[in-house]
Design a protein around this motif. Structure first.
Motif, mmCIF file in Angstrom:
data_model
loop_
_atom_site.group_PDB
_atom_site.id
_atom_site.type_symbol
_atom_site.label_atom_id
_atom_site.label_comp_id
_atom_site.label_asym_id
_atom_site.label_seq_id
_atom_site.Cartn_x
_atom_site.Cartn_y
_atom_site.Cartn_z
ATOM 1 N N ILE A 212 0.852 -1.197 0.000
ATOM 2 C CA ILE A 212 0.000 0.000 0.000
ATOM 3 C C ILE A 212 0.881 1.238 0.000
ATOM 4 C CG2 ILE A 212 -1.691 1.339 1.307
ATOM 5 C CD1 ILE A 212 -2.935 -1.206 2.282
ATOM 6 N N GLY B 202 -1.974 -1.241 -3.746
ATOM 7 C CA GLY B 202 -3.059 -0.290 -3.550
ATOM 8 C C GLY B 202 -2.565 1.063 -3.075
ATOM 9 N N SER C 146 -6.901 6.630 -9.101
ATOM 10 C CA SER C 146 -7.859 5.572 -9.424
ATOM 11 C C SER C 146 -8.526 5.768 -10.768
ATOM 12 C CB SER C 146 -8.937 5.502 -8.327
ATOM 13 O OG SER C 146 -8.385 5.118 -7.089
ATOM 14 N N PRO D 87 -3.703 1.572 -9.583
ATOM 15 C CA PRO D 87 -3.752 0.857 -8.311
ATOM 16 C C PRO D 87 -4.747 -0.293 -8.376
ATOM 17 C CG PRO D 87 -4.873 2.987 -8.137
ATOM 18 C CD PRO D 87 -4.277 2.915 -9.503
ATOM 19 N N ASP D 88 -4.475 -1.363 -7.642
ATOM 20 C CA ASP D 88 -5.369 -2.517 -7.639
ATOM 21 C C ASP D 88 -6.526 -2.348 -6.662
ATOM 22 O OD1 ASP D 88 -3.917 -4.249 -9.528
ATOM 23 O OD2 ASP D 88 -2.344 -4.188 -8.000
ATOM 24 N N PHE D 89 -6.377 -1.452 -5.704
ATOM 25 C CA PHE D 89 -7.448 -1.120 -4.769
ATOM 26 C C PHE D 89 -7.143 0.246 -4.169
ATOM 27 C CE2 PHE D 89 -4.207 -3.554 -2.582
ATOM 28 C CZ PHE D 89 -4.009 -2.887 -1.382
ATOM 29 N N ALA D 90 -8.149 0.867 -3.556
ATOM 30 C CA ALA D 90 -7.988 2.246 -3.104
ATOM 31 C C ALA D 90 -8.748 2.486 -1.807
ATOM 32 C CB ALA D 90 -8.481 3.210 -4.180
ATOM 33 N N THR E 53 -12.935 0.324 -4.077
ATOM 34 C CA THR E 53 -12.634 1.482 -3.244
ATOM 35 C C THR E 53 -13.321 1.403 -1.891
ATOM 36 O OG1 THR E 53 -12.350 2.873 -5.213
ATOM 37 C CG2 THR E 53 -12.775 4.003 -3.133
#
Length: 312
Positions: A90, A172, A187, A208-211, A243
């Motif tokens: 992260i 992320g 994002s 990013p793969d997640f946020a 997200t």
């Protein structure tokens, strides 16, 4: 001789004080410049980079916090996971209104938590070279160079994934306030960089793969509506990463409408999103626990990371 010795002592003391006034990560961690050569759209700092520790009137959860100002040279600091490495990483964006960086409250303290969960944490010290009161310095120009730094850092971390034992598909972003806005910007702005590629790192994906956006700002176009800032709204697609959003209704810095407008836009685009809203809790609490339930957000985020299969 005595006069020369006195002058030398004063100069030495001044140098020590200056060194102490520049933020450094905890022992064992090193700041790494994110640009290999010239920095795109470089803006000169009006004064040298400085670090300030807040007084009692600004304490959070009874403790001071540290701000970094006049950042013209962006860096990242890598914090390796403690114990079992999950492969997840992260990148953390501290808040500060694109004028300062709350470098510990919304930065290094978060990394200290994430690493105990087996997550590699990368703290980005992005550019905030001047306050918005400087005539030639405007908020949106400021956020655009911060976005350049963020895009570059995501690609840089992904390009070194094997070296740092990171899964390149589990990278992320997490940010607070203005850093939360930077989370949303990364994002939606990943198909095309907002700067000209400078080397091979920039050929690596900056998506990013997640946020995770915590009390994000600069998002709503009109208070009291779900009309989203066009710079974000016009770029949301189904490829926008899953997200997590959190906001307090009594936040007097970044309105609840910032998070609500982004939440509604993500729902419309069929992007997986989890939104937590609380009546009280204010603004800028970082990772520190207070009497308000919003400060239990780390547990919520950890559960969510399992839900989206970043953590097993």
């Amino acid at each position: 001789m005595r006069k020369n010795l006195l002058v030398a002592c004063v100069l030495f003391a001044s140098g020590v004080l200056h060194a102490q006034n520049v933020w450094q990560p905890s022992p064992g961690h090193t700041q790494i410049p994110i640009w290999s050569g010239s920095i795109p759209d470089a803006q000169p700092a009006t004064t040298p980079e400085t670090m300030k520790i807040t007084g009692p009137e600004s304490f959070v959860a009874g403790k001071p916090w540290t701000s970094v100002e006049h950042v013209a040279l962006p860096t990242m600091t890598v914090y390796s996971p403690k114990g079992k490495n999950t492969g997840a990483a992260i990148i953390v964006f501290p808040g500060g209104g694109y004028e300062i960086l709350a470098i510990d409250l919304e930065g290094s303290e978060v990394c200290d938590w994430l690493t105990t969960k087996g997550i590699t944490c990368v703290l980005l010290k992005y550019r905030v070279p001047a306050p918005t009161s400087v005539p030639e310095w405007k908020t949106w120009r400021q956020s655009s160079i911060a976005l350049e730094d963020a895009q570059r850092t995501i690609s840089l971390v992904r390009s070194r994934a094997s070296e740092w034992n990171i899964d390149p598909h589990k990278i992320g972003v997490l940010g607070f306030s203005a850093g939360g806005h930077l989370v949303t910007a990364t994002s939606v702005h990943f198909d095309k960089r907002i700067y000209k590629e400078v080397d091979a790192v920039d050929k690596v994906s900056c998506r990013p793969d997640f946020a995770v956006a915590l009390y994000p700002g600069h998002l709503h176009a009109k208070k009291g509506t779900i009309e989203l800032n066009p710079d974000i709204a016009n770029h949301i697609t189904a490829q926008t990463p899953p997200t997590f959003l959190l906001q307090n209704e009594n936040d007097n810095i970044d309105s609840i409408w910032d998070a609500v407008s982004y939440y509604a836009a993500l729902l419309k685009a069929n992007v997986p999103v989890e939104f937590h809203s609380y009546a009280e809790g204010g603004h800028a609490f970082g990772l520190r626990r207070t009497k308000y339930p919003a400060t239990t957000w780390p547990t919520l985020v950890e559960t969510w990371l399992h839900t989206i299969h970043i953590l097993q």
